[in-house]
Design a protein around this motif. Structure first.
Motif, PDB file in Angstrom:
ATOM      1  N   ASN A 323     -14.533  51.690  63.750  1.00  0.00           N
ATOM      2  CA  ASN A 323     -15.458  51.978  62.657  1.00  0.00           C
ATOM      3  C   ASN A 323     -14.693  52.745  61.578  1.00  0.00           C
ATOM      4  N   CYS A 324     -14.524  52.129  60.436  1.00  0.00           N
ATOM      5  CA  CYS A 324     -13.715  52.733  59.357  1.00  0.00           C
ATOM      6  C   CYS A 324     -14.592  53.279  58.248  1.00  0.00           C
ATOM      7  N   SER A 325     -15.790  53.696  58.578  1.00  0.00           N
ATOM      8  CA  SER A 325     -16.669  54.164  57.519  1.00  0.00           C
ATOM      9  C   SER A 325     -16.232  55.553  57.045  1.00  0.00           C
ATOM     10  N   TRP A 326     -16.908  55.987  56.036  1.00  0.00           N
ATOM     11  CA  TRP A 326     -16.545  57.174  55.255  1.00  0.00           C
ATOM     12  C   TRP A 326     -16.198  58.401  56.096  1.00  0.00           C
ATOM     13  N   LEU A 327     -17.126  58.803  56.985  1.00  0.00           N
ATOM     14  CA  LEU A 327     -16.915  60.041  57.740  1.00  0.00           C
ATOM     15  C   LEU A 327     -15.686  59.926  58.648  1.00  0.00           C
ATOM     16  N   ASN A 328     -15.508  58.743  59.252  1.00  0.00           N
ATOM     17  CA  ASN A 328     -14.342  58.540  60.118  1.00  0.00           C
ATOM     18  C   ASN A 328     -13.060  58.535  59.304  1.00  0.00           C
ATOM     19  N   LEU A 329     -13.146  57.921  58.131  1.00  0.00           N
ATOM     20  CA  LEU A 329     -11.975  57.826  57.267  1.00  0.00           C
ATOM     21  C   LEU A 329     -11.477  59.216  56.872  1.00  0.00           C
ATOM     22  N   PHE A 330     -12.408  60.070  56.487  1.00  0.00           N
ATOM     23  CA  PHE A 330     -11.978  61.407  56.075  1.00  0.00           C
ATOM     24  C   PHE A 330     -11.623  62.280  57.289  1.00  0.00           C
ATOM     25  N   ASP A 331     -12.190  61.953  58.443  1.00  0.00           N
ATOM     26  CA  ASP A 331     -11.780  62.652  59.658  1.00  0.00           C
ATOM     27  C   ASP A 331     -10.325  62.292  59.969  1.00  0.00           C
ATOM     28  N   ASP A 332     -10.018  61.008  59.870  1.00  0.00           N
ATOM     29  CA  ASP A 332      -8.628  60.574  60.076  1.00  0.00           C
ATOM     30  C   ASP A 332      -7.698  61.216  59.053  1.00  0.00           C
ATOM     31  N   MET A 333      -8.163  61.278  57.815  1.00  0.00           N
ATOM     32  CA  MET A 333      -7.327  61.878  56.763  1.00  0.00           C
ATOM     33  C   MET A 333      -7.102  63.363  57.072  1.00  0.00           C
ATOM     34  N   TYR A 334      -8.155  64.014  57.503  1.00  0.00           N
ATOM     35  CA  TYR A 334      -8.041  65.435  57.830  1.00  0.00           C
ATOM     36  C   TYR A 334      -7.052  65.640  58.974  1.00  0.00           C
ATOM     37  N   ASN A 335      -7.042  64.678  59.890  1.00  0.00           N
ATOM     38  CA  ASN A 335      -6.149  64.788  61.047  1.00  0.00           C
ATOM     39  C   ASN A 335      -4.773  64.178  60.777  1.00  0.00           C
ATOM     40  N   GLY A 336      -4.484  63.925  59.519  1.00  0.00           N
ATOM     41  CA  GLY A 336      -3.142  63.497  59.138  1.00  0.00           C
ATOM     42  C   GLY A 336      -2.812  62.042  59.430  1.00  0.00           C
ATOM     43  N   LYS A 337      -3.829  61.235  59.729  1.00  0.00           N
ATOM     44  CA  LYS A 337      -3.539  59.838  60.097  1.00  0.00           C
ATOM     45  C   LYS A 337      -3.495  58.911  58.889  1.00  0.00           C
ATOM     46  N   ILE A 338      -3.923  59.409  57.740  1.00  0.00           N
ATOM     47  CA  ILE A 338      -3.914  58.578  56.523  1.00  0.00           C
ATOM     48  C   ILE A 338      -3.004  59.258  55.523  1.00  0.00           C
ATOM     49  N   LYS A 339      -2.065  58.500  54.964  1.00  0.00           N
ATOM     50  CA  LYS A 339      -1.043  59.113  54.119  1.00  0.00           C
ATOM     51  C   LYS A 339      -1.321  58.933  52.619  1.00  0.00           C
ATOM     52  N   GLY A 340      -1.973  57.858  52.279  1.00  0.00           N
ATOM     53  CA  GLY A 340      -2.209  57.577  50.859  1.00  0.00           C
ATOM     54  C   GLY A 340      -3.659  57.210  50.609  1.00  0.00           C
ATOM     55  N   PHE A 341      -4.158  57.504  49.430  1.00  0.00           N
ATOM     56  CA  PHE A 341      -5.592  57.307  49.166  1.00  0.00           C
ATOM     57  C   PHE A 341      -5.816  56.984  47.688  1.00  0.00           C
ATOM     58  N   PHE A 342      -6.472  55.862  47.453  1.00  0.00           N
ATOM     59  CA  PHE A 342      -6.963  55.547  46.112  1.00  0.00           C
ATOM     60  C   PHE A 342      -8.409  56.035  46.001  1.00  0.00           C
ATOM     61  N   ALA A 343      -8.645  57.020  45.168  1.00  0.00           N
ATOM     62  CA  ALA A 343     -10.024  57.438  44.884  1.00  0.00           C
ATOM     63  C   ALA A 343     -10.408  56.730  43.596  1.00  0.00           C
ATOM     64  N   TRP A 344     -11.072  55.594  43.764  1.00  0.00           N
ATOM     65  CA  TRP A 344     -11.289  54.698  42.623  1.00  0.00           C
ATOM     66  C   TRP A 344     -12.749  54.758  42.181  1.00  0.00           C
ATOM     67  N   GLY A 345     -12.998  55.353  41.032  1.00  0.00           N
ATOM     68  CA  GLY A 345     -14.380  55.433  40.540  1.00  0.00           C
ATOM     69  C   GLY A 345     -15.258  56.263  41.443  1.00  0.00           C
ATOM     70  N   GLN A 346     -14.728  57.303  42.015  1.00  0.00           N
ATOM     71  CA  GLN A 346     -15.539  58.133  42.917  1.00  0.00           C
ATOM     72  C   GLN A 346     -15.034  59.578  42.873  1.00  0.00           C
ATOM     73  N   ASN A 347     -15.798  60.452  43.493  1.00  0.00           N
ATOM     74  CA  ASN A 347     -15.449  61.869  43.457  1.00  0.00           C
ATOM     75  C   ASN A 347     -15.783  62.524  44.792  1.00  0.00           C
ATOM     76  N   PRO A 348     -15.068  62.117  45.849  1.00  0.00           N
ATOM     77  CA  PRO A 348     -15.444  62.580  47.195  1.00  0.00           C
ATOM     78  C   PRO A 348     -15.395  64.098  47.364  1.00  0.00           C
ATOM     79  N   ALA A 349     -14.610  64.780  46.559  1.00  0.00           N
ATOM     80  CA  ALA A 349     -14.556  66.244  46.694  1.00  0.00           C
ATOM     81  C   ALA A 349     -15.909  66.875  46.391  1.00  0.00           C
ATOM     82  N   CYS A 350     -16.768  66.150  45.715  1.00  0.00           N
ATOM     83  CA  CYS A 350     -18.133  66.632  45.464  1.00  0.00           C
ATOM     84  C   CYS A 350     -19.199  65.755  46.131  1.00  0.00           C
ATOM     85  N   SER A 351     -18.912  64.456  46.274  1.00  0.00           N
ATOM     86  CA  SER A 351     -19.974  63.547  46.735  1.00  0.00           C
ATOM     87  C   SER A 351     -20.086  63.509  48.247  1.00  0.00           C
TER      88      SER A 351
END
Lengths: 808, 215
Positions: A323-351
């Motif tokens: 399951n690659c949905s939002w919460l899992n994706l940022f959990d993986d990112m938090y745990n260092g499993k994702i190295k690069g990220f396109f934040a395209w037309g979005q603002n996850p730091a607030c949304s």
């Protein structure tokens, strides 16, 4: 939306629940007002008395997170008082289906639950089938194992006293809503439901909507003018982006994303082709393989051949169960499993829910590309509050892009209308349309793959002919590709098509590689008739406001989905005053029907109306969902009560609970005694990224606020207009107290529950003193089917700010 | 024979989307003023020489315990006998004959502002403290004399605001009030014989704004 915006005017009763349509979709009120002008009742159900409530005929409050008891009580009311459209229920839903003996429900749990895996064995919920594979039915609805009887049993527990003690809604208000809405069980009356994130953003989000879908089916409100289940989408083109597979689990046109166990195209085709033994079922998804192969041909053109599975092997595959949905994706990112990220037309730091975790996660990246029209809290996270820029290694790139009016293309609105827009002006400075940014990126990436790299075929073989002579992205070429082409001369029936012709409609798409289509649902949007999305004719032959020559709606320009459920078995409208489709002299007139077949009275050629379901009927019993075939009430992960009054099962038993250091939650804890919820305001769009720079809008809504009742303010010694601190176990924000009569304490059993509400449109970048994102407070827990975060019900504290609370 | 124009503001259809408030600022080139949240969604808190149109919010609880939240999209009423003009004898304020619009000119600098403001039953005139010039809604005079409707009316999604010939608007107001009275016995049009911007309310006018029906 199963229906569309203008159709709201056809309704006899409009229930707004899980949405504040007046604030967030203000133009919709034009059509709602037209309905009201002819006597339609508008009902607003909301924890807070909103702008919608101000215009409603009936307002009922409820505690956030208790929609299923509210609506489950309505189901009980409808069944107890026989306020159902019986012919509809028997003929067009699975109410008569017999459920197998292994299905059971006891004390909040359905049969088949595995507490270790936190999931169900759904095979226990299967229908009884005969040796031909036909589902056993009882059209009298009397068999105790039929769906109707099981439904009755399930909701018999939702009696009005219990419901009121859970929702906090006064009993007389519950009854008033139920009675008023129940009047649409009459064949000549239609009721509609408008919902938005107020329903989806819960750990029971999908089941909230399912509960209402069941009500709409019992009342015969699906497929009719003025009816339907209508999701008000939060962005102008979010419908289009979903259709085009923004989400991880689908390919364009809602084709299933392949998983690693589907190694070959044959495996995949088998997996996406549902079976039915019922000759009356059109089972439209049996055409899935045609759409899949046409999509592969669109991706890889001549490189996709029958011999190489049309390039199926080049498609990325999910791991089984991944399951690659939002919460899992940022959990993986938090745990260092994702190295690069396109934040395209979005603002996850607030949304994003639990935005603090997201901001920390961004700091674990090697690189972040922020593509937007303004700088935002995401691109500048490294210099945000509490951040130490020196310790953050993430390299951030900002790519300015064109705003929506600075580029040409289509947007698909909530009503599924794809409308073509011209470009009003050029983007300023170096800003480019998203399509150009993508095209440039692709060419660079392809050049790099030409020099080597793992698994280069998907990139090197990709068909790429979407730029004009000057190298600019051409939206017309892409729109035609999405529609699809004939790839060779072909004769279908007695009609001949030439190689290179645009496919007229998806019924002509093929599984043999002779057609392409970037999204089968949009096949017909741009064909020999031209760009149908750009049509602007105002003819309205039905008088229902369908405007079939204005823009183009998927599928095949159908304006009201499931419209063959609006007629009786002979194809005659259940409501002759508002016929959506009608069988006249051997053909359908009106809206584009759900398929060409004759009405069901024709036992040989007739088809059931819900053509996207393998059974051909709508599902009152829904055995496919992860958390049960009937919606059941569970408390939010964070809630103000010590137990679930309906069962021993406190929270949704199938939700995923993250367990990292940043994944904290506290329920029924005296430190966080108040229910918190979030919403939008008219003046700001989403996180306010675009609107917080706009002086007139920021003048009207300048600062983060928290709305609370007079009773709560008194309890905490808070004065209207002073700054206060709102905190959850995950973080805290400052907000201006708005003390209002529009929030009232809830009486939940013997306890008084206070609820507060905050907008999520603010962030630290601008304006100064505007305040921070409320999502620093919200929990990162999701619905078990969609993983949408539970941003609408969580627990907070509200306190005065010691030593000074004067607003600036 | 036409009798100038009128605007009908039917508060029973207003959703407080504030399109009118923003459209007014946009068309008239008025700035977004510095505000803070003062414990209400209403903002700015009052009309000013930079704010001609303002949605006022009023909330409370009826005796039966039910909530109300009233929205009052305020602007100059463009009176038939404008009180603000009482001392404007040298063309400082123009009462346009054809449209009926009441227009403040730059000559209002020389008027006694307090007198003009007190003369207005609805407390509309505002003054630029630096230039002493007075400002208020112009009925979008530049638009309505060029075959366009006022910017606020144009922006209204629900039909809460309608612009047209005065006799037609008066008739519309009358029939709408009759219709509303079936559900809201207190429904009325506010001073339709005295003003061109006619508000329809469904509750006591002071539950909208203290000067809704005049001082």
């Amino acid at each position: 939306m199963t229906n569309h915006w203008i159709d709201l005017r056809n309704s006899d009763c409009i229930l707004v629940m899980g949405s504040n349509v007046a604030s967030n979709h203000p133009i919709a009120m034009k059509w709602i007002q037209k309905a009201k002008d002819k006597g339609t009742k508008l009902i607003s159900v909301d924890p807070r008395f909103t702008q919608t409530s101000a215009r409603a005929d009936i307002y009922a409050s409820l505690r956030s997170g208790t929609d299923i008891p509210f609506l489950g009580g309505m189901i009980k009311y409808l069944l107890d008082n026989d306020k159902i459209e019986k012919d509809y229920v028997v003929n067009y839903t699975n109410a008569s289906f017999i459920v197998g003996d292994k299905f059971d429900f006891a004390d909040g749990l359905f049969s088949g639950y595995d507490p270790e895996k936190r999931s169900y064995d759904k095979s226990l919920w299967a229908f009884v089938k005969d040796d031909k594979g036909l589902v056993a039915k009882d059209p009298t609805l009397e068999n105790p194992k039929c769906v109707y009887q099981l439904l009755k049993k399930h909701y018999s527990r939702y009696d009005i006293d219990l419901v009121s003690s859970i929702t906090g809604t006064p009993k007389e208000d519950l009854l008033k809503v139920w009675e008023t809405y129940a009047q649409t069980s009459s064949k000549d009356k239609a009721g509609t439901i408008l919902y938005a994130m107020g329903w989806t953003q819960h750990t029971v989000g999908v089941q909230n909507i399912r509960t209402m879908a069941i009500i709409q089916l019992l009342l015969g409100n699906m497929g009719v003018a003025g009816g339907g289940v209508n999701a008000l989408r939060g962005e102008s083109n979010v419908q289009g982006s979903t259709d085009q597979a923004l989400l991880f689990h689908i390919l364009p046109g809602y084709l299933r994303m392949p998983s690693a166990d589907l190694a070959t195209l044959e495996d995949y085709k088998k997996a996406i082709t549902p079976k039915t033994a019922d000759p009356m079922s059109a089972n439209w998804w049996q055409n899935g393989p045609k759409y899949a192969v046409s999509l592969l041909k669109s991706f890889w053109g001549e490189k996709a051949t029958a011999e190489n599975d049309f390039g199926y092997g080049w498609l990325p595959k999910l791991d089984v169960g991944q399951n690659c949905s939002w919460l899992n994706l940022f959990d993986d990112m938090y745990n260092g499993k994702i190295k690069g990220f396109f934040a395209w037309g979005q603002n996850p730091a607030c949304s994003s829910a639990n935005a603090h975790k997201v901001r920390q996660a961004l700091g674990k990246l090697d690189w972040l590309v922020n593509i937007n029209i303004f700088d935002n809290e995401t691109g500048s996270f490294w210099k945000g509050p509490g951040m130490d820029p020196k310790s953050i290694k993430t390299e951030v790139f900002m790519l300015p892009c064109a705003a929506s009016v600075e580029k040409e293309g289509s947007i698909s609105n909530s009503g599924r209308w794809a409308q073509w827009r011209y470009k009003a002006g050029n983007a300023p400075g170096m800003a480019k349309p998203d399509g150009d940014i993508l095209a440039d990126l692709f060419v660079k990436i392809r050049d790099l793959y030409k020099k080597g790299g793992k698994h280069p075929e998907p990139i090197l073989n990709l068909k790429w002919d979407y730029v004009d002579k000057k190298g600019h992205f051409d939206p017309h070429l892409v729109a035609k590709e999405i529609n699809g082409y004939f790839l060779k001369d072909i004769k279908i029936g007695d009609k001949e098509y030439k190689k290179g012709d645009l496919v007229p409609g998806f019924a002509l798409l093929q599984a043999d590689g002779s057609t392409s289509s970037g999204n089968w649902l949009y096949c017909q949007s741009y064909n020999a008739d031209g760009n149908n999305m750009a049509r602007r004719k105002k003819d309205d032959p039905t008088g229902l406001g369908l405007y079939p020559q204005w823009a183009w709606a998927w599928p095949v320009n159908r304006r009201i989905l499931y419209n063959r459920a609006s007629v009786d078995l002979n194809g005659q409208p259940n409501n002759p005053a508002r016929p959506v489709v009608k069988w006249v002299d051997g053909k359908w007139v009106g809206d584009v029907p759900d398929g060409p077949w004759p009405p069901m009275a024709d036992k040989e050629k007739g088809k059931l109306p819900f053509i996207m379901k393998p059974d051909g009927v709508a599902s009152i019993f829904g055995p496919g969902l992860n958390d049960g075939p009937f919606p059941e009430h569970y408390e939010p992960l964070e809630c103000p009560v010590p137990s679930n009054a309906l069962s021993k099962q406190f929270i949704n038993p199938t939700i995923k609970i993250f367990k990292g250091e940043k994944d904290q939650h506290l329920t029924c804890d005296p430190r966080f005694p108040f229910v918190g919820t979030t919403y939008r305001v008219t003046e700001h769009w989403q996180t306010g990224l675009m609107t917080r720079w706009q002086p007139w809008l920021i003048e009207a809504e300048p600062q983060m606020f928290v709305e609370m009742s007079e009773e709560l303010a008194q309890l905490r010694g808070i004065k209207n207009g002073e700054k206060v601190k709102v905190s959850s176990v995950r973080g805290e924000v400052e907000a201006v107290a708005m003390v209002t009569t529009r929030f009232k304490p809830f009486k939940i059993g013997d306890i008084t529950v206070h609820e507060v509400g905050m907008p999520w449109c603010f962030g630290w970048i601008t304006p100064k003193d505007g305040g921070e994102s409320v999502n620093l407070l919200t929990p990162n827990v999701g619905d078990p089917n969609t993983m949408i975060p539970e941003s609408k019900a969580f627990m907070v504290n509200v306190t005065k700010i010691e030593g000074g609370s004067k607003n600036v | 024979m036409s009798d100038g124009y009128s605007i009908l503001v039917d508060t029973s259809k207003c959703t407080a989307c504030r399109g009118c408030q923003i459209a007014c600022k946009q068309w008239n080139g008025l700035p977004g003023t510095k505000t803070k949240n003062e414990g209400t969604h209403q903002n700015p808190m009052d009309l000013s020489f930079e704010t001609y149109k303002l949605v006022r919010y009023a909330e409370g609880t009826h005796p039966d315990g039910k909530n109300y939240w009233n929205f009052f999209s305020e602007q100059c009423r463009h009176c038939l006998n404008p009180g603000c003009m009482a001392e404007a004898e040298k063309g400082e304020i123009i009462h346009d004959e054809k449209t009926g619009a009441v227009l403040f000119t730059s000559k209002t600098k020389s008027l006694n502002f307090e007198t003009a403001r007190e003369g207005c039953p609805y407390d509309i005139p505002r003054q630029n403290p630096k230039t002493k010039e007075m400002f208020k809604c112009t009925m979008c005079f530049d638009r309505i004399t060029n075959n366009m409707i006022p910017a606020c009316v144009k922006s209204c999604p629900t039909g809460a605001m309608v612009f047209g010939e005065r006799d037609k608007i008066l008739a519309d107001a009358k029939s709408r009030v009759e219709e509303l009275k079936k559900s809201y016995p207190k429904a009325q049009a506010l001073n339709p014989d005295d003003v061109r911007v006619i508000y329809i309310v469904t509750d006591a006018p002071d539950k909208y704004w203290k000067f809704a029906a005049g001082k």
